[in-house]
Write a protein that holds these residues in place. Structure first.
Motif, PDB file in Angstrom:
ATOM      1  N   GLU A  61       0.815  -1.209   0.000  1.00 54.95           N
ATOM      2  CA  GLU A  61       0.000   0.000   0.000  1.00 54.95           C
ATOM      3  C   GLU A  61       0.851   1.262   0.000  1.00 54.95           C
ATOM      4  OE1 GLU A  61      -2.660  -0.348   3.312  1.00 54.95           O
ATOM      5  OE2 GLU A  61      -3.476  -2.249   2.580  1.00 54.95           O
ATOM      6  N   SER A  62       2.113   1.151   0.391  1.00 51.94           N
ATOM      7  CA  SER A  62       2.962   2.337   0.451  1.00 51.94           C
ATOM      8  C   SER A  62       4.400   1.982   0.099  1.00 51.94           C
ATOM      9  CB  SER A  62       2.919   2.952   1.856  1.00 51.94           C
ATOM     10  OG  SER A  62       3.527   2.075   2.782  1.00 51.94           O
TER      11      SER A  62
ATOM     12  N   SER B 271       6.956   2.742   1.888  1.00 54.48           N
ATOM     13  CA  SER B 271       7.661   2.293   3.086  1.00 54.48           C
ATOM     14  C   SER B 271       7.455   0.799   3.336  1.00 54.48           C
ATOM     15  CB  SER B 271       7.232   3.113   4.312  1.00 54.48           C
ATOM     16  OG  SER B 271       5.848   2.992   4.526  1.00 54.48           O
TER      17      SER B 271
END
Length: 191
Positions: A136-137, A139
């Motif tokens: 989702e990201s 990171s």
């Protein structure tokens, strides 16, 4: 807790799963095209290893005994040609798969536009990330790839340098490291 047996272990696992049901994430299979890409690139990697196992010793033999190297080349020529022909066939199947799937083609083109990242690295990133749908990201991807360091400290007595997790995907970390290294190398060459 004391004792260990299969029924006790099963009960403990069931209790753990029930306790954390609200945090469960269901596994989803990779896209069918990504699975085919994994299969084909696996075959490509095996062929590359087989080719290198033949070519490297021949190249080394040329430095020490040219006659032996010539004999080795002659005896491995047919096998090497067959492996290289098979490699071209697999690479054409990979190209065809990417061209036929518009979503894969766009992703590979975008990722390949980054300096230091070629077609094979782009394909590998697509495979590791399920065409960038598994995270989702950025990171999360950095953590998975093992390029995001985590602090290692407790109170005032334990303060060590930040480290990456040993649970990281080492294959992806290696790819990203080599791409970054290549980018730096290209930058130095163009200066």
């Amino acid at each position: 807790s004391r004792g260990k047996s299969d029924p006790v272990d099963a009960l403990r696992i069931a209790q753990y799963a029930f306790r954390y049901t609200d945090k469960a994430r269901f596994w989803t299979a990779s896209d069918e095209n990504v699975q085919q890409l994994k299969y084909l690139t696996g075959i490509r990697e095996d062929l590359m290893i087989a080719i290198n196992r033949i070519e490297v010793p021949t190249g080394e033999a040329e430095q020490f005994d040219p006659k032996l190297a010539a004999l080795r080349k002659k005896s491995t020529r047919l096998s090497l040609n067959a492996l290289k022909k098979e490699l071209k066939l697999v690479e054409s199947q990979i190209d065809k798969l990417v061209k036929e799937n518009k979503e894969l083609a766009v992703t590979v083109e975008l990722v390949s536009s980054i300096p230091g990242i070629g077609k094979i690295t782009a394909l590998s990133l697509v495979m590791f990330t399920n065409n960038f749908k598994s995270f989702e990201s950025a990171s999360q991807l950095a953590c998975y790839a093992g390029v995001a360091p985590f602090p290692y400290q407790s109170g005032s007595s334990i303060k060590k340098r930040a480290k990456v997790s040993p649970l990281a995907q080492k294959g992806l970390k290696k790819l990203l490291h080599m791409a970054a290294f290549l980018k730096v190398l290209l930058k130095k060459i163009t200066m």
